[in-house]
Design an enzyme around this catalytic site. Structure first.
Site, PDB file in Angstrom:
ATOM      1  N   ILE A 137       0.874  -1.170   0.000  1.00 58.57           N
ATOM      2  CA  ILE A 137       0.000   0.000   0.000  1.00 58.57           C
ATOM      3  C   ILE A 137       0.915   1.225   0.000  1.00 58.57           C
ATOM      4  O   ILE A 137       2.081   1.132   0.373  1.00 58.57           O
ATOM      5  CB  ILE A 137      -0.977   0.024   1.194  1.00 58.57           C
ATOM      6  CG1 ILE A 137      -0.239  -0.089   2.537  1.00 58.57           C
ATOM      7  CG2 ILE A 137      -2.025  -1.058   1.063  1.00 58.57           C
ATOM      8  CD1 ILE A 137      -1.158  -0.036   3.745  1.00 58.57           C
ATOM      9  N   ASP A 138       0.382   2.354  -0.435  1.00 62.72           N
ATOM     10  CA  ASP A 138       1.205   3.545  -0.576  1.00 62.72           C
ATOM     11  C   ASP A 138       1.797   4.002   0.750  1.00 62.72           C
ATOM     12  O   ASP A 138       1.255   3.716   1.820  1.00 62.72           O
ATOM     13  CB  ASP A 138       0.381   4.685  -1.182  1.00 62.72           C
ATOM     14  CG  ASP A 138      -0.117   4.376  -2.573  1.00 62.72           C
ATOM     15  OD1 ASP A 138       0.568   3.628  -3.288  1.00 62.72           O
ATOM     16  OD2 ASP A 138      -1.194   4.875  -2.937  1.00 62.72           O
ATOM     17  N   LYS A 139       2.867   4.749   0.666  1.00 56.35           N
ATOM     18  CA  LYS A 139       3.553   5.273   1.851  1.00 56.35           C
ATOM     19  C   LYS A 139       2.585   5.974   2.803  1.00 56.35           C
ATOM     20  O   LYS A 139       2.595   5.737   4.011  1.00 56.35           O
ATOM     21  CB  LYS A 139       4.652   6.245   1.426  1.00 56.35           C
ATOM     22  CG  LYS A 139       5.311   7.000   2.571  1.00 56.35           C
ATOM     23  CD  LYS A 139       6.258   8.078   2.062  1.00 56.35           C
ATOM     24  CE  LYS A 139       6.804   8.919   3.204  1.00 56.35           C
ATOM     25  NZ  LYS A 139       7.664  10.025   2.732  1.00 56.35           N
ATOM     26  N   ARG A 237      -7.625   6.036  -5.268  1.00 58.58           N
ATOM     27  CA  ARG A 237      -7.258   7.443  -5.467  1.00 58.58           C
ATOM     28  C   ARG A 237      -7.635   7.915  -6.875  1.00 58.58           C
ATOM     29  O   ARG A 237      -8.178   9.009  -7.058  1.00 58.58           O
ATOM     30  CB  ARG A 237      -5.766   7.628  -5.209  1.00 58.58           C
ATOM     31  CG  ARG A 237      -5.358   7.286  -3.782  1.00 58.58           C
ATOM     32  CD  ARG A 237      -3.840   7.166  -3.617  1.00 58.58           C
ATOM     33  NE  ARG A 237      -3.187   8.452  -3.818  1.00 58.58           N
ATOM     34  CZ  ARG A 237      -1.862   8.597  -3.855  1.00 58.58           C
ATOM     35  NH1 ARG A 237      -1.066   7.540  -3.713  1.00 58.58           N
ATOM     36  NH2 ARG A 237      -1.336   9.798  -4.028  1.00 58.58           N
TER      37      ARG A 237
END
Length: 305
Positions: A137-139, A237
């Site tokens: 998953i994104d930062k 997103r």
């Protein structure tokens, strides 16, 4: 990321794009080139394609290759919020701001650095730089991740992700007030032809399906629960921005002028469900909303009074 550009100036009889690139990029294997195509890192005339695409005279091919160097992963005593662990898997609740694995510019303080310090038993399927990492998953997205402690478990889990049988639920705070209580976003997502670091809804790419449900409405925002039927890069997103309701705090797909001073997008991986790799039973793991998320929601609730 290095860019290679090829202009097809001669007619090539029914030659596949992966075969052509294999001949042209002599340092890359054909399987690696096919992976680049699958990950939308190869564009033909600024559109994503499949490996079987037949190149034509006048085609402009762009190939984006990640420039990698061997990174030594050091064990670091970084806090891990472990929700569950057995001989095959570790379930981690990743905090916002933590990078999943070392890469250019982020060699220390990653989830992998913490995992290596925690356990000597991690799968080696993705190499020495990403031990145990099955998905990411994104930062600046927080929430639940599954880590594989051996190669067999890794492959079983990876197959479930590929088959889209993993159940993934996210909480997202978006801009604007959604009219419908529930909805489904079904589009094609691929590499943005104008900005290679971004993804977008395009004509050619991979099908992406997000189901959403409104949990709470505020004066100018909406809290939604998103269930992923597919798992494309930046899917939620991109999808929420596509319908005119980008995530609050999203520096890439959100509003240029943000109303709140945040560290990143308001997105939390709330739960993860799958068939356990050895127990062969469905298991589901959940995490509580983190403090940063609760504070923001509380603030919006107060503003409605």
């Amino acid at each position: 990321m290095k860019e290679e550009v090829f202009l097809i100036e001669e007619c090539v009889d029914d030659e596949r794009v992966d075969k052509y690139l294999f001949r042209s990029l002599k340092t890359l294997s054909r399987s690696y080139i096919q992976k680049l195509i699958e990950e939308s890192n190869v564009l033909v005339n600024d559109k994503t394609i499949k490996s079987k695409y037949k190149i034509k005279k006048g085609d402009l091919i762009k190939v984006y290759i990640k420039e990698t160097t061997e990174i030594e992963v050091k064990a670091e005593n970084v806090y891990l919020d472990i929700l569950y662990e057995d001989d095959d898997i570790i379930i981690v609740n990743k905090e916002q701001g933590m990078v999943v694995h070392p890469a250019s510019g982020n060699h220390d303080g990653t989830l992998v650095n913490a995992l290596v310090n925690h356990s000597s038993n991690l799968s080696k399927v993705n190499g020495s730089e990403r031990p145990g990492i099955v998905h990411r998953i994104d930062k600046d997205t927080s929430g639940v991740l599954v880590i594989a402690k051996n190669d067999d478990s890794h492959c079983i889990l990876a197959d479930q992700f590929k088959a889209h049988t993993i159940k993934r639920e996210y909480y997202a705070l978006v801009e604007g007030v959604l009219k419908n209580d529930v909805g489904t976003i079904d589009t094609i997502i691929g590499r943005n032809p104008k900005q290679k670091i971004k993804f977008a809804v395009v004509e050619e790419g991979k099908r992406a399906i997000t189901h959403y449900e409104v949990l709470e409405r505020y004066e100018n925002n909406t809290l939604v629960r998103c269930n992923l039927e597919t798992g494309r890069t930046h899917q939620i997103r991109v999808h929420m921005a596509h319908i005119g309701h980008p995530l609050v705090g999203d520096p890439v797909y959100g509003y240029k002028k943000q109303r709140f001073k945040l560290k990143g997008q308001m997105l939390h991986a709330k739960s993860l469900g799958f068939i356990h790799p050895t127990k062969n039973q469905y298991v589901k793991f959940e995490s509580n909303l983190p403090e940063y998320f609760i504070k923001m929601v509380t603030r919006l609730k107060k503003s409605c009074k």
